[in-house]
Design an enzyme around this catalytic site. Structure first.
Site, PDB file in Angstrom:
ATOM      1  CG  HIS A   1      11.320  50.387  30.392  1.00  0.00           C
ATOM      2  ND1 HIS A   1      12.123  51.461  30.714  1.00  0.00           N
ATOM      3  CD2 HIS A   1      10.038  50.854  30.451  1.00  0.00           C
ATOM      4  CE1 HIS A   1      11.374  52.527  30.947  1.00  0.00           C
ATOM      5  NE2 HIS A   1      10.095  52.187  30.792  1.00  0.00           N
TER       6      HIS A   1
ATOM      7  CB  SER B   1       8.221  52.635  33.437  1.00  0.00           C
ATOM      8  OG  SER B   1       7.537  53.871  33.452  1.00  0.00           O
TER       9      SER B   1
END
Length: 360
Positions: free
Chosen positions: A222, A224
């Site tokens: 992930h 971000s």
């Protein structure tokens, strides 16, 4: 046996000579000459001791590396032969990745150790060619083209021998872009990118022509920047990574699949896809080619979207020793995706700094 006999003769000659020196009756030398001779003997003895200690350390390091990287069919006598002959038959670059994996294995059970994942570095000087905030609240603020960039990347095993010698890891990488020289704006952190991962890694030893496969990995990551709207940037990927050695080169191929997200109902909707076109700029795969020169590592990275509207990025990393513990790092990047907030801005970046941990 010949080496032992030669060593015994050399030792006997040294003792015999030392005995003659100790018990000989000198013909009343002057004090200055005697002092100079004594100082010379002390320097020679110290130099010989230092050379002997260095040779011992080199032999121990050679035996350790050989034991970690040699195949199962290699005997102890062969290992000693590699290191006692004065010429190592396995060059350092031939086993760079295997040596790293072996060293990681030795510290894997140590609760006081967190293993490096990607490079860890500090770049006090980093110049980028296309400075943009991409933040409506900061459009009128000063933005310097020179900043500090640094990266921390760590991993830890959570399940060893999960399947056929593979290990499950969790990892975390963060990249910081710090406007340290921007005194007009109180030196803010312009952007921070976070990458948590979970992946399965398995060392392999497959030979196909000139290519020797060394590592397979499959994982989820992930990416971000940890911001809220309108500057939030994030995406999720599944990836497969294959690392091989071809001659003196290490080649890593990592294609990925982006996990789809729902569209936003309105621009500032906190749910939904923050950047639906990020694959267009970040590409669909990453290729890395590295070459080890002693304690120097030269690496080329390429990303591409494999589309007619071609976009991607390229980066060169060159690391070199500056002392026994740390290395210097020169990094040149050009293309898209240098940071998440600027993923769709083309830029060129030159960085220089200190490498805390290398890849090979």
């Amino acid at each position: 046996m010949k080496r032992l006999l030669c060593s015994s003769l050399l030792l006997f000659s040294f003792v015999f000579t030392a005995g003659q020196t100790a018990f000989a009756q000198p013909a009343a030398p002057d004090n200055a000459g005697a002092a100079e001779d004594a100082a010379g003997n002390e320097d020679a003895t110290a130099a010989a001791a230092a050379a002997q200690e260095k040779a011992r350390q080199q032999r121990e390091a050679c035996l350790l590396r050989a034991a970690q990287t040699a195949g199962n069919d290699v005997t102890l006598e062969q290992l000693r032969g590699w290191c006692d002959s004065g010429i190592e038959r396995r060059l350092p670059h031939e086993d760079a990745l295997r040596a790293r994996l072996a060293l990681e294995q030795t510290s894997q059970e140590n609760p006081f150790v967190i293993t490096p994942h990607r490079r860890n570095y500090l770049m006090p000087y980093s110049h980028w060619s296309n400075p943009q905030w991409n933040d409506p609240d900061r459009e009128n603020q000063n933005l310097d083209s020179g900043e500090v960039k640094f990266q921390f990347s760590l991993k830890a095993p959570v399940y060893d021998d999960f399947w056929d010698g593979s290990t499950v890891y969790i990892a975390f990488t963060s990249v910081f872009f710090w406007q340290a020289y921007n005194s007009e704006e109180s030196r803010p952190f312009r952007e921070i990118n976070f990458t948590p991962e979970v992946f399965l890694a398995k060392p392999v030893d497959w030979q196909l022509g000139p290519m020797r496969s060394e590592l397979l990995a499959f994982g989820f990551r992930h990416d971000s920047n940890g911001e809220d709207e309108p500057t939030s940037r994030s995406w999720n990927r599944l990836y497969l990574r294959h690392v091989s050695q071809i001659g003196s080169y290490y080649v890593s191929v990592m294609p990925w699949y982006r996990i789809p997200e729902e569209e936003k109902d309105f621009p500032l909707d906190p749910r939904g896809d923050n950047n639906p076109d990020i694959e267009k700029y970040m590409g669909n795969f990453q290729l890395e080619v590295a070459r080890v020169f002693g304690n120097h590592v030269l690496e080329l990275m390429v990303r591409n979207n494999l589309r007619s509207d071609n976009k991607g990025a390229g980066q060169i990393n060159y690391s070199f020793p500056i002392n026994d513990r740390f290395k210097g790092l020169v990094q040149v990047f050009t293309g898209y995706g240098d940071s998440l907030i600027n993923y769709d801005d083309y830029e060129t970046r030159f960085s220089l700094g200190i490498l805390l941990t290398d890849t090979l």
